[in-house]
Design a protein around this motif. Structure first.
Motif, PDB file in Angstrom:
ATOM      1  N   UNK A  79      -0.391   1.125  11.075  1.00  0.00           N
ATOM      2  CA  UNK A  79      -1.213   2.311  10.848  1.00  0.00           C
ATOM      3  C   UNK A  79      -1.040   2.820   9.420  1.00  0.00           C
ATOM      4  N   UNK A  80       0.185   2.751   8.902  1.00  0.00           N
ATOM      5  CA  UNK A  80       0.426   3.192   7.524  1.00  0.00           C
ATOM      6  C   UNK A  80      -0.303   2.332   6.508  1.00  0.00           C
ATOM      7  N   UNK A  81      -0.325   1.028   6.746  1.00  0.00           N
ATOM      8  CA  UNK A  81      -1.049   0.135   5.837  1.00  0.00           C
ATOM      9  C   UNK A  81      -2.542   0.414   5.900  1.00  0.00           C
ATOM     10  N   UNK A  82      -3.053   0.615   7.129  1.00  0.00           N
ATOM     11  CA  UNK A  82      -4.481   0.907   7.277  1.00  0.00           C
ATOM     12  C   UNK A  82      -4.846   2.225   6.600  1.00  0.00           C
ATOM     13  N   UNK A  83      -3.942   3.204   6.637  1.00  0.00           N
ATOM     14  CA  UNK A  83      -4.225   4.524   6.077  1.00  0.00           C
ATOM     15  C   UNK A  83      -4.023   4.588   4.575  1.00  0.00           C
ATOM     16  N   UNK A  84      -3.000   3.881   4.052  1.00  0.00           N
ATOM     17  CA  UNK A  84      -2.647   4.079   2.637  1.00  0.00           C
ATOM     18  C   UNK A  84      -2.394   2.786   1.870  1.00  0.00           C
ATOM     19  N   UNK A  85      -2.578   1.638   2.493  1.00  0.00           N
ATOM     20  CA  UNK A  85      -2.390   0.379   1.780  1.00  0.00           C
ATOM     21  C   UNK A  85      -0.973  -0.157   1.885  1.00  0.00           C
ATOM     22  N   UNK A  86      -0.781  -1.370   1.387  1.00  0.00           N
ATOM     23  CA  UNK A  86       0.514  -2.051   1.496  1.00  0.00           C
ATOM     24  C   UNK A  86       1.594  -1.358   0.673  1.00  0.00           C
ATOM     25  N   UNK A  87       1.230  -0.658  -0.359  1.00  0.00           N
ATOM     26  CA  UNK A  87       2.223  -0.002  -1.209  1.00  0.00           C
ATOM     27  C   UNK A  87       2.932   1.129  -0.489  1.00  0.00           C
ATOM     28  N   UNK A  88       2.374   1.621   0.621  1.00  0.00           N
ATOM     29  CA  UNK A  88       3.001   2.726   1.354  1.00  0.00           C
ATOM     30  C   UNK A  88       4.207   2.273   2.164  1.00  0.00           C
ATOM     31  N   UNK A  89       4.354   0.972   2.371  1.00  0.00           N
ATOM     32  CA  UNK A  89       5.429   0.443   3.212  1.00  0.00           C
ATOM     33  C   UNK A  89       6.698   0.238   2.387  1.00  0.00           C
ATOM     34  N   UNK A  90       7.826   0.656   2.939  1.00  0.00           N
ATOM     35  CA  UNK A  90       9.129   0.383   2.337  1.00  0.00           C
ATOM     36  C   UNK A  90       9.550  -1.022   2.785  1.00  0.00           C
ATOM     37  N   UNK A  91       9.251  -1.998   1.940  1.00  0.00           N
ATOM     38  CA  UNK A  91       9.460  -3.394   2.336  1.00  0.00           C
ATOM     39  C   UNK A  91      10.931  -3.772   2.426  1.00  0.00           C
ATOM     40  N   UNK A  92      11.797  -3.043   1.723  1.00  0.00           N
ATOM     41  CA  UNK A  92      13.236  -3.312   1.846  1.00  0.00           C
ATOM     42  C   UNK A  92      13.713  -2.975   3.258  1.00  0.00           C
ATOM     43  N   UNK A  93      13.239  -1.839   3.775  1.00  0.00           N
ATOM     44  CA  UNK A  93      13.587  -1.465   5.147  1.00  0.00           C
ATOM     45  C   UNK A  93      13.034  -2.476   6.135  1.00  0.00           C
TER      46      UNK A  93
END
Length: 496
Positions: free
Chosen positions: A174-188
């Motif tokens: 849902x976060x990616x759909x709402x704000x794009x891949x940059x919104x995800x904390x990929x380290x976590x």
């Protein structure tokens, strides 16, 4: 020649009887879904009554219904890991397990459940990227629906999956759909992905280690009862101390804050005290028992029942908050109109999670309990003890190293570990072969099986279940994420 034809009246009565039997069978199959639907409706009505006149009441009512559906699915799937081994080993009946788990899950959630929960589910999504209230509520509702649907599907195919991973995948999608891949904390997300491997591996390794200890020092001893009198109190003390640390560290966070060193010290004290108390009890209980493995199972049964209750309490205290976190976030945002990184969980929201899990367990849990306890590999009280103890120890070790592990993966991984260790030990252990040959006394020598077809026939872990469960684990996060991303676009239009 006798007339073999039935009179017309008898034929009609037979048809009516068959129809009644079919209708009764169909009706029995609809009882559980019907009760679940009533629970969802009551939760929605209760939310509407408690929030009457508040802003966003319609959204809160819808979210309460979705949250209740989510809780039912968690109870149907996730709780099986706590009581499955005890049921599979016949330490207690399925009905007893359902009652104990339901009571202790609810108690853990309501007494010690977290009163503050991270609304972005462990820092996966940057809160600034979903600061708009409507966008945030749409994302949380999509995450709830997608994770609930995925857990429902996993329960249907008979695969115990991680609730936390399902919610993580839903929030991420849902976060990616709402704000794009940059919104995800990929380290976590990388740490969570690593836990897919770490959790079951650690659980299996610890369980296999304890089973090796029991086989070496108790089962394959000439005097099993004398060995049990010496080592069973030690093992029960270890279990008691471990669960004391586990509950202090993971299950009582709301009541009192205890750090890792203090929880370990508490575990040592409790373990020594229990060891001193149970020594004479085990000696008294073992009097008159025959020198065989069946006698040993009696000594492990009561600790298994206690471990199932404690695991259920800790699960209720630790995991229910994660399950209802998105619901609490929706309620907070709908009421106040702002997005917060952390929110308090209202009592009625926690009650939805606690009682929903209990109803889901009672209505739909037996299938997964039988899967974990009986269908993956055969368990007895000693093996089930290893599984339960492994679940607590692995969580403590992982917490000490800051690893994000899944209790579901640990428990099921421990069941796999016990089964695979038995396969190896049965064919490869020189100690076991020497012991069996010594007891034979008829001149026949037992040797390791060399024929591959014969070895395959003797597999103690059902490979079909193993592959199904591992596949479900691997696809849980991406499947929940894809489903959530699609649902987000529907939710955002409905809320707007």
């Amino acid at each position: 020649m006798p007339n073999l034809k039935k009179p017309t009246l008898d034929k009609d009565l037979d048809k009516l009887s068959y129809m009644e039997e079919a209708a009764g069978s169909l009706g029995r199959g609809l009882i559980a879904p019907g009760i679940a639907l009533v629970f969802i409706v009551l939760c929605a009505l209760g939310a509407g009554a408690s929030m009457s006149g508040a802003p966003g009441t319609v959204i809160i009512v819808a979210a309460a219904a979705i949250g209740a559906y989510m809780a039912l699915n968690i109870g149907a799937n996730d709780v099986a890991n706590n009581v499955g081994p005890a049921v599979g080993s016949r330490a207690m009946t399925l009905l007893t397990a359902l009652i104990i788990a339901a009571v202790f899950e609810s108690a853990g959630a309501l007494i010690a459940g977290g009163d503050v929960v991270s609304t972005i589910s462990k820092g996966i999504i940057d809160p600034a990227s979903v600061a708009d209230a409507n966008v945030f509520m749409a994302a949380m509702m999509a995450a709830l629906v997608s994770s609930a649907l995925w857990i429902n599907l996993a329960t249907w195919i008979g695969a115990p999956v991680s609730t936390t991973h399902s919610i993580v995948g839903g929030v991420m999608g849902a976060g990616i759909a709402a704000a794009g891949f940059s919104a995800v904390n990929w380290a976590t997300m990388g740490g969570i992905a690593a836990s897919w491997v770490i959790s079951p591996f650690l659980g299996g390794l610890v369980a296999a280690g304890f089973l090796a200890f029991i086989k070496t020092f108790i089962i394959y001893q000439d005097d099993k009862i004398a060995a049990a009198r010496k080592w069973v109190p030690v093992l029960i003390g270890v279990m008691s101390g471990t669960f004391a640390s586990y509950l202090a560290l993971k299950g009582l966070k709301k009541i009192v804050h205890i750090d890792m060193p203090m929880s370990l010290l508490l575990g040592v004290v409790v373990g020594l005290a229990v060891w001193a108390i149970v020594r004479p009890l085990i000696r008294r209980q073992s009097e008159g028992l025959e020198n065989r493995n069946q006698s040993l199972r009696i000594l492990f049964s009561v600790p298994l029942v206690c471990s199932a209750a404690l695991l259920s309490f800790a699960h209720g205290a630790n995991d229910v908050a994660n399950a209802v976190g998105p619901l609490a976030a929706i309620v907070h945002t709908a009421e106040l109109g702002d997005v917060a990184a952390k929110v308090s969980i209202p009592l009625w929201v926690m009650a939805v999670g606690a009682f929903g899990i209990s109803f889901g367990l009672l209505l739909f849990g037996p299938r997964l309990i039988e899967m974990v306890g009986q269908q993956i590999t055969k368990l007895n009280p000693m093996r089930a003890y290893c599984v339960s103890l492994s679940a607590a120890i692995t969580v403590i070790v992982a917490s000490g190293f800051g690893l994000p592990v899944s209790s579901t993966h640990i428990a099921v991984g421990a069941v796999f570990g016990v089964g695979f260790f038995r396969e190896w030990y049965t064919e490869r252990s020189k100690r076991r072969l020497d012991f069996v040959n010594q007891k034979q006394g008829n001149g026949n020598v037992v040797r390791p099986v060399r024929n591959r077809e014969e070895q395959a026939r003797r597999h103690l872990v059902r490979r079909a279940h193993f592959m199904t469960i591992v596949a479900a684990w691997v696809v849980t996060v991406p499947a929940a994420a894809v489903l959530s991303a699609g649902l987000y676009f529907v939710m955002v239009k409905l809320i707007a």
